[in-house]
Design a protein around this motif. Sequence first.
Motif, short mmCIF file in Angstrom:
data_model
loop_
_atom_site.label_atom_id
_atom_site.label_comp_id
_atom_site.label_asym_id
_atom_site.label_seq_id
_atom_site.Cartn_x
_atom_site.Cartn_y
_atom_site.Cartn_z
N ALA A 14 0.83 -1.21 0.00
CA ALA A 14 0.00 0.00 0.00
C ALA A 14 0.86 1.25 0.00
N GLY A 15 1.91 1.26 -0.81
CA GLY A 15 2.76 2.44 -0.93
C GLY A 15 2.20 3.44 -1.92
N THR A 16 2.79 4.63 -1.91
CA THR A 16 2.40 5.68 -2.86
C THR A 16 3.49 5.82 -3.91
N VAL A 17 3.11 5.73 -5.17
CA VAL A 17 4.06 5.82 -6.28
C VAL A 17 3.81 7.12 -7.04
N TYR A 18 4.87 7.88 -7.23
CA TYR A 18 4.77 9.14 -7.98
C TYR A 18 5.49 9.00 -9.32
N PHE A 19 4.84 9.51 -10.37
CA PHE A 19 5.40 9.46 -11.72
C PHE A 19 5.82 10.87 -12.13
N PRO A 20 6.88 10.99 -12.91
CA PRO A 20 7.32 12.33 -13.36
C PRO A 20 6.34 12.93 -14.35
N SER A 21 6.43 14.24 -14.52
CA SER A 21 5.55 14.92 -15.46
C SER A 21 6.02 14.66 -16.89
N LEU A 22 5.15 14.95 -17.84
CA LEU A 22 5.48 14.76 -19.25
C LEU A 22 6.66 15.64 -19.65
N GLU A 23 6.71 16.84 -19.08
CA GLU A 23 7.77 17.78 -19.43
C GLU A 23 9.14 17.29 -18.97
N SER A 24 9.16 16.40 -17.97
CA SER A 24 10.44 15.95 -17.42
C SER A 24 11.24 15.15 -18.44
N GLY A 25 10.57 14.50 -19.37
CA GLY A 25 11.29 13.70 -20.35
C GLY A 25 11.89 14.51 -21.47
N LYS A 26 11.55 15.81 -21.54
CA LYS A 26 12.07 16.67 -22.61
C LYS A 26 13.36 17.33 -22.14
N TRP A 27 14.43 17.01 -22.79
CA TRP A 27 15.74 17.56 -22.43
C TRP A 27 16.40 18.08 -23.70
N SER A 28 16.89 19.29 -23.65
CA SER A 28 17.46 19.93 -24.83
C SER A 28 18.80 19.33 -25.23
N GLY A 29 19.43 18.57 -24.33
CA GLY A 29 20.73 18.01 -24.61
C GLY A 29 21.87 18.87 -24.11
N LEU A 30 21.57 20.09 -23.63
CA LEU A 30 22.61 20.97 -23.10
C LEU A 30 23.09 20.45 -21.75
N PRO A 31 24.35 20.69 -21.40
CA PRO A 31 24.87 20.21 -20.13
C PRO A 31 24.11 20.80 -18.95
N ARG A 32 23.90 19.97 -17.96
CA ARG A 32 23.21 20.42 -16.75
C ARG A 32 24.20 20.57 -15.61
N THR A 33 23.91 21.49 -14.71
CA THR A 33 24.70 21.62 -13.51
C THR A 33 24.48 20.41 -12.63
N PRO A 34 25.53 19.81 -12.05
CA PRO A 34 25.34 18.66 -11.16
C PRO A 34 24.35 18.98 -10.04
N GLY A 35 23.50 18.01 -9.74
CA GLY A 35 22.51 18.23 -8.70
C GLY A 35 21.21 18.79 -9.22
N THR A 36 21.08 18.97 -10.55
CA THR A 36 19.85 19.47 -11.14
C THR A 36 19.29 18.41 -12.08
#
Length: 620
Positions: free
Chosen positions: A315-337
Amino acid sequence: MTDPKEQGDAGTIKPLMKTKTILRNKIHSTLSKKAQAENFEKVAPGTSYWTSKREGQVQLRMGKNPLEDEPPVTVPDLIMSAATKYSHYLAIGSKCKKSWQVLTYIEYYEACRRAAKAFLKVGLERFHGVGIMGINSSEWVIASIGAIMAGGISVGILSSNSPKACQVIAETSEMDVFVVDNDRQLQKVNQIQGYLKHLKAIIQYREDIQKVQPNLYSWKGFLDLADSISDEKLDQIIDTQKPNQCCALVYNQSTSGIPKAIMLSHDNITWTTAATVQSLGYKCPPQGQEVLVSYLPLCFPRIQLLDVWVAISVAGTVYFPSLESGKWSGLPRTPGTGFLMELLREVQPTTFCGIPWVWDRMLDSLKTKHLDSTAFRRRIDRWAMRMGLHTNKRRMMGEIHQPLCFGLAKRLTFEPARKFLGLNHCQQFLNVGMGLPSGTLDFFLSMNMPIMECYGLSECSGLHTVSNLQAYRFLSSGKALPQTHTKVEKDNQNGVGNLSIWGRHVFMGYLRDKQSTETKVDIHGWLHTNDLGFMDFDKFLYFMGNTNDLIKLSSGEMVNPFPIEERVRTRIPIVRYAMLVGQDAPYLCALLTLKKQFKGQERRPMDKALAITTMRTVSL
């Protein structure tokens, strides 16, 4: 996070409907258990441990006294039990823009029933496939469970698959329905639907439909079809399902050529779920409620087991990411983001599952944060990490007393690191991919975050061995699930041999592939994994590679690349991945990829380098 009680009406139903559903579930559950017990007694004796037919039934690998084993149940029984016991607990949540759409367990169950009735309306036939292709979401899980409830077979498909691969999967599973998340996946289906003689409907559950098609439904339009199917008709179909029948197909992604369709039964899923819960330290209401994030592809059985079936069982709670989360421009991200770190910080999971790639990125983020701190802060962190590593390694050997300064190290270093990663409420850290290198395990152990390794194939429902806080050995994959068996055959002078496993988690067989099934499972029900490993005196399993990966040199010498690759990654810290090559050559070569490095405060990643290092086997 927004209080679930204040959320909108996503999937809500009236209180009277809830009460009726609970009462109906209690009555139906009792009748269903009796019917399944009678059905199981009829089919179990005299049947084989395997089958290659979709409508086939297999003998369950019960002990000498079946009454001592976990009673066989179906997937509808599993979710029905959770909806009855934990009706008002939060079950799943998907993020839409900035708000969460959540369902309680009773709403979750009702949504699955509606999906099942809608599948029946569009013409889903018994033991025919429902393909689900898209990112993780509430709709993905509801479609999967609904397909099983309706008597179909749930088929998870990797989003990156080509149209040709989708065609092969659809044809072998006799797919009646395709469920996709967006227009990009829809176009793959449109390219091949002329070849699919069984296809009756396509459902798109995210994004607006751009072009109307005769057999294309939106998610809402699809669920509206359920109104014309009665509850009694669905209950009759659920009651005919037996634990030793197929309900899910998994396609072996690593197989060259045509992928093999792995058939999993109801009992494969429900029994492995119960065994996993018994082996790991999950909380269950009212003592507490697990919180999980689901971001790894659900088409893999190990991920689905932990994110869907185990979550339902406890009986746990499962959270799914938003649709926008899968969109990545390919640019480098700062660590921790990035979307995962942001999701973890918002949701605060109690159990987290990662793969080596994820753990490597987290390690890099923590190291970069450490380098950016003051010299005094770095000295404190180094002292705390030395104490953490020493204390946790002693704890593995049964030492329960912590040093007096451990609490100070925890407060100064360990807790801030967990908070930075969004894991400050996390009690269990699981690696669900290939084994992690010792350097990564050491680092997280020094941060008081012991990562639990596990081992298993798709052919054994995803899991065979797991580690936990009470049974943990460095570099080990843990101990086997309860009432399962492991056998090491043809072991060499180091005790490394071929692994074979036995238990109720072993799959039914390969669909329409009798020859491969007979090769994989012998007449006694043992699954021959082709993996290499050994077991220590305390029954901890150590994975050492696969027989198919052995390299044969021109001299005839057979080399296992796994320990060499592990040693290279351990001895050369800048190496992220290592792959040994040299089939039929006089010497070995190692293909190395180097880790990204950051220059000071600029956060600009240097270009990745690919180094090819030639070495003789004797030097390794």
